[in-house]
Design an enzyme around this catalytic site. Structure first.
Site, short mmCIF file in Angstrom:
data_model
loop_
_atom_site.label_atom_id
_atom_site.label_comp_id
_atom_site.label_asym_id
_atom_site.label_seq_id
_atom_site.Cartn_x
_atom_site.Cartn_y
_atom_site.Cartn_z
N LYS A 116 86.33 -30.34 40.34
CA LYS A 116 86.73 -31.51 40.00
C LYS A 116 85.45 -32.68 40.30
CE LYS A 116 91.64 -31.48 41.20
NZ LYS A 116 92.35 -31.26 39.83
N GLU A 200 89.27 -40.20 46.12
CA GLU A 200 89.54 -41.40 45.11
C GLU A 200 90.04 -42.75 45.34
OE1 GLU A 200 91.25 -39.51 41.70
OE2 GLU A 200 89.51 -38.38 41.11
N HIS A 235 102.81 -34.64 42.73
CA HIS A 235 101.76 -34.65 41.76
C HIS A 235 102.06 -33.68 40.73
CE1 HIS A 235 100.02 -37.66 44.59
NE2 HIS A 235 100.12 -36.62 45.39
N ARG A 300 92.16 -24.86 29.34
CA ARG A 300 93.04 -24.00 29.00
C ARG A 300 94.24 -24.84 28.14
NH1 ARG A 300 97.29 -25.61 32.60
NH2 ARG A 300 96.38 -26.77 34.49
P1 ADP Z 1 95.63 -31.49 39.49
O1 ADP Z 1 94.64 -30.61 39.13
O2 ADP Z 1 96.27 -30.76 40.34
O3 ADP Z 1 96.45 -31.48 38.21
P2 ADP Z 1 94.78 -34.11 39.43
O4 ADP Z 1 93.76 -34.53 39.55
O5 ADP Z 1 95.18 -33.86 37.80
O6 ADP Z 1 95.02 -32.68 39.98
O7 ADP Z 1 95.99 -35.21 39.55
C1 ADP Z 1 97.31 -34.64 39.65
C2 ADP Z 1 98.27 -36.08 39.89
O8 ADP Z 1 98.12 -36.79 40.95
C3 ADP Z 1 97.90 -36.80 38.59
O9 ADP Z 1 98.64 -36.61 37.65
C4 ADP Z 1 98.39 -38.32 39.19
O10 ADP Z 1 99.72 -38.56 39.28
C5 ADP Z 1 98.02 -38.19 40.79
N1 ADP Z 1 96.74 -38.54 40.83
C6 ADP Z 1 95.37 -38.06 40.86
N2 ADP Z 1 94.33 -38.96 40.99
C7 ADP Z 1 94.99 -40.24 41.46
C8 ADP Z 1 94.46 -41.30 41.69
N3 ADP Z 1 93.33 -41.65 41.65
N4 ADP Z 1 95.52 -42.43 42.12
C9 ADP Z 1 96.65 -42.35 41.89
N5 ADP Z 1 97.14 -40.93 41.64
C10 ADP Z 1 96.58 -40.09 41.18
P1 ADP Z 2 99.59 -28.35 33.36
O1 ADP Z 2 98.18 -28.72 34.05
O2 ADP Z 2 99.34 -27.26 32.25
O3 ADP Z 2 100.39 -29.34 33.26
P2 ADP Z 2 100.14 -27.47 35.93
O4 ADP Z 2 99.22 -28.40 36.70
O5 ADP Z 2 101.51 -27.40 36.83
O6 ADP Z 2 100.55 -27.46 34.49
O7 ADP Z 2 99.68 -25.98 36.17
C1 ADP Z 2 100.09 -24.88 35.45
C2 ADP Z 2 100.06 -23.76 36.15
O8 ADP Z 2 98.79 -23.32 36.33
C3 ADP Z 2 101.00 -23.70 37.31
O9 ADP Z 2 101.46 -22.30 37.36
C4 ADP Z 2 100.08 -23.79 38.44
O10 ADP Z 2 100.55 -23.57 39.61
C5 ADP Z 2 98.80 -23.04 37.91
N1 ADP Z 2 97.51 -23.77 38.44
C6 ADP Z 2 96.92 -24.99 37.72
N2 ADP Z 2 95.58 -24.96 38.22
C7 ADP Z 2 95.47 -24.10 39.04
C8 ADP Z 2 94.19 -23.59 40.03
N3 ADP Z 2 93.27 -24.44 39.93
N4 ADP Z 2 94.50 -22.56 40.92
C9 ADP Z 2 95.69 -22.14 40.65
N5 ADP Z 2 96.68 -22.21 39.92
C10 ADP Z 2 96.46 -23.22 39.01
MG MG Z 3 95.79 -32.34 36.43
#
Ligand code: ADP
Ligand code: ADP
Ligand code: MG
Length: 691
Positions: A116, A200, A235, A300
């Site tokens: 990220k 962030e 999240h 993906r």
């Molecule tokens: P992941 O890789 O686990 O999906 P993300 O960076 O996409 O992580 O963040 C997952 C969720 O966390 C977001 O959908 C949002 O709800 C929350 N989130 C992420 N960044 C922020 C932020 N800067 N402020 C508030 N909520 C956040």
């Molecule tokens: P999406 O981002 O597709 O909305 P999720 O964030 O829930 O859905 O992730 C989809 C699947 O991939 C889940 O099984 C989650 O545990 C896995 N996953 C996502 N990112 C990673 C990562 N960086 N490492 C391991 N597993 C991941």
């Molecule tokens: Mg995400």
């Protein structure tokens, strides 16, 4: 097009990919672990190769075994699904080196978007708007603290390598920063093998809106509109919908173009999702004022891709296969259209009333709503339809090894209101017995004023919590009436209709009576059924002033269903008692009666009075592991006095940390494990003397 592909995944996404491959006449090879030897995805493919043990690292993450399987079966390409190896650039490279096509973006694009922090540096250059924060390489805790102080609280610490909602900590104030940082880094190293973090600004009441993008090898790149995934817990997405309520054509175009710019910046090919966090400075009623910031790109296919399929009528897996085979994108931006509204609900094995703790167990009953499986929406429009994407069947086990998602329910309607109504109905028709799920919780969310009125932000679940947790939509008298009715129906089926053949009845004033006993949580609920002279049944639920008495009537309705294996009857009953009527399906599982009605479900324990004569009260003070996992730390030692709700221990299971809290005031008498110990589900972790 390919003749044969290997699907390097399991569960619903492996089944989903197989469905499209089959439709296109492409042969499929499944891979499976020990735990998945009889899994649905194995049956869904033409061939299957065993690749190792149940833990992901012993099977679904073993590239060499997967590459070998592709070679020996003659597969030309590998579809990684999501999770596992899907965002692993080394695997993508290894596929190419082995002469196989990786159905996904080039390794360079995965790598550019993989961390990220680095992807944010790239996006900064591409002038995609970013949330204020720190995404530098220096990881000195003092520097990170200083950056957090500069950004201003609340802040969010994120594992740079994180995903799936894991490795994130919100920090409210400076004093809490270092403790949160440590815990975040620990989770990050365990889950992702990399403890680098970024910081962030924690955006207040944001929406999560993401754009589906697609690129091909001919230099085209389009966006397939947006999905709103604001309804989250931990999240992680719970409900996803398309289009985003309130989205204006102007903002859609700006976000779409920003997403395409992000994809182009890394020479993207295939399906990808650019996730934005969206601020709503004008509140819910002024979505036109929304401001969006890049969060991350998922390189993906996304879990929630079906909502995009439903509104566009396209098959995104087909597009993935075509692009991977070197074909140009089937449509240009100006040819893409949306129709209606789609919502997806993720059905998970978890307990919403206990902090969404993942659950494991067997799907003893798994009844789905009337639905279609994946179909290409243009052939058979999904309007009016409910789609269920799953990777399990009745009788299958949800093990602790993999994701807790059981199935996805996708509905489509002409309007959001219609889609909502369909989702509620589809959830009502989803009956799962054998393990805790979030099905009832999802219904409460769908019906909550915030969701119904599209007042969306990531705090929705928290804001509506009073309506969402520990709800009992079915009254106790009605649930007892349904359970008694089911018992009588089953008896009639097996013993004939004569109540006098029962051994546990008695006569009083010439009326034959039977006693039942139920447990509802901690409450004991006696019930008495009287067989009146005119053939009617009078039921009394409870005792004393709180009792409910009335005539009980019930009838199995015409559409009797097949009997669930080993769990007694599964007839649909029309039940009327004490002023309430409902249609109910009751599954008996040992002493448990699971009552499903259109308004919701309720589980009671029907105590067999004869079998339990003489039992003493349940022992207190046992604290057991809610699931198999590892003990991270104890917050207490022997001799400590603790208050109800106080954290006692931290366990790590399914790559997440879970805090175990004291169920009551008491004194810790003994710790039975040490930090680092691996424990089985139900293992006693420590002893607490209560009181
Ligand atoms: P992941 O890789 O686990 O999906 P993300 O960076 O996409 O992580 O963040 C997952 C969720 O966390 C977001 O959908 C949002 O709800 C929350 N989130 C992420 N960044 C922020 C932020 N800067 N402020 C508030 N909520 C956040
Ligand atoms: P999406 O981002 O597709 O909305 P999720 O964030 O829930 O859905 O992730 C989809 C699947 O991939 C889940 O099984 C989650 O545990 C896995 N996953 C996502 N990112 C990673 C990562 N960086 N490492 C391991 N597993 C991941
Ligand atoms: Mg995400």
């Amino acid at each position: 097009m390919f003749k044969k592909i290997l699907i390097a995944n399991r569960g619903e996404i492996a089944c989903r990919v197989a469905a499209t491959a089959r439709r296109l006449g492409v042969k499929t090879v499944a891979v499976y672990s020990d735990a998945d030897a009889r899994a649905k995805h194995v049956a869904a493919c033409d061939e299957a190769v065993h690749i190792g043990g149940s833990a992901p690292k012993d099977s679904y993450l073993r590239w060499q075994a997967i590459l070998d399987a592709a070679k020996t079966t003659g597969a030309e390409a590998i579809h990684p699904g999501y999770g596992f190896l899907s965002e692993n650039e080394d695997f993508a490279r290894a596929c190419v080196a082995a002469g196989l096509v990786f159905i996904g973006p080039p390794a360079s694009a995965i790598s550019a978007m993989g961390l990220k922090a680095e992807s944010k540096r790239l996006m900064e250059q591409a002038q995609v708007p970013l949330v204020p924060g720190y995404h530098g390489a220096n990881q000195d805790p003092a520097l990170l603290q200083a950056e957090a102080d500069r950004i201003g609280y609340p802040v969010l610490i994120k594992a740079s390598a994180g995903g799936g909602g894991k490795g994130m900590r919100a920090v409210e104030k400076a004093e809490d920063f270092l403790v949160a940082l440590e815990s975040c880094k620990r989770e990050a190293i365990n889950s992702f093998g990399d403890d680098a973090v970024l910081i962030e600004k924690y955006v207040q009441r944001p929406r999560h809106i993401e754009i589906q993008v697609f690129g091909d090898t001919h230099g085209h790149c389009v966006y397939l509109f947006e999905r709103d995934c604001s309804v989250q817990r931990r999240h992680q997405k719970v409900l996803e919908e398309a289009p985003a309520p309130g989205m204006t054509p102007e903002l859609r175009a700006r976000m779409g173009e920003a997403a395409v710019a992000a994809a182009r910046a890394v020479n993207y090919v295939g399906a990808g999702t650019v996730e934005f966090i969206v601020e709503q400075p004008g509140g819910y009623d002024h979505p036109e004022q929304m401001k969006f910031y890049f969060m991350e790109m998922n390189t993906r296919l996304q879990v929630e891709h079906p909502v995009t399929e439903a509104i566009t009528g396209l098959d995104l897996v087909e597009w993935q296969l075509r692009v991977a085979a070197g074909e140009p994108l089937p449509l240009r931006q100006e040819d893409l259209r949306m129709h209606g509204h789609a919502i997806e609900a993720r059905l998970c094995a978890e307990n919403p009333d206990n902090q969404f703790l993942p659950a494991t167990g067997t799907l003893d009953v798994y009844r789905k709503p009337a639905h279609t499986s994946f179909v290409r929406a243009t052939d058979e429009r999904l309007t009016g339809g409910v789609r269920v994407d799953d990777g399990v069947r009745e009788g299958d086990t949800i093990s602790p090894f993999y994701d807790s998602m059981v199935a996805k329910l996708i509905v489509h309607g002409d309007t959001r209101e219609q889609a909502l109504a369909r989702l509620d109905e589809a959830l009502a028709q989803t009956h799962i017995v054998g393990l805790a799920t979030n099905v009832q919780f999802l219904r409460h969310v769908v019906r909550s004023p915030s969701f119904a009125q599209a007042k969306l932000d990531t705090a929705l679940i928290q804001r509506e919590q009073a309506l969402l947790f520990n709800q009992q939509p079915v009254s106790l008298p009605l649930a007892v009436a349904a359970a008694v009715a089911e018992t009588l129906v089953q008896e009639r089926a097996t013993e004939g209709a004569d109540p006098f053949s029962k051994t546990d009845g008695w006569r009083s004033h010439g009326v034959f009576q039977r006693r039942f006993a139920f447990e509802d949580g901690d409450a004991h609920v006696p019930a008495t059924l009287a067989y009146l002279h005119d053939g009617a049944l009078r039921l009394t639920v409870g005792e004393g002033t709180g009792a409910t008495t009335g005539l009980l009537s019930f009838a199995p309705c015409a559409e009797a269903e097949a009997v669930a294996v080993g769990h007694g009857g599964a007839w649909r009953l029309d039940v009327t008692f004490a002023g309430e009527s409902t249609r109910a399906t009751v599954y008996m599982q040992g002493e448990r009666a699971h009552v499903f009605t259109p308004r919701g479900a309720r589980t009671l324990v029907e105590v067999d009075l004869l079998a339990h004569a003489g039992d003493t009260a349940a022992e207190g003070g046992r604290l057991t592991a809610p699931m198999p996992g590892k003990v991270v730390s104890f917050a207490v030692k022997a001799g400590d006095a603790v208050k109800k709700g106080q954290p006692l221990a931290v366990m790590e299971a399914m790559k997440m940390e879970h805090t175990i809290a004291a169920p009551a005031d008491g004194t810790v008498t003994e710790l039975l494990y040490a930090p680092g110990d691996q424990v089985a589900e139900g293992a006693e972790l420590l002893k607490l003397s209560v009181g």
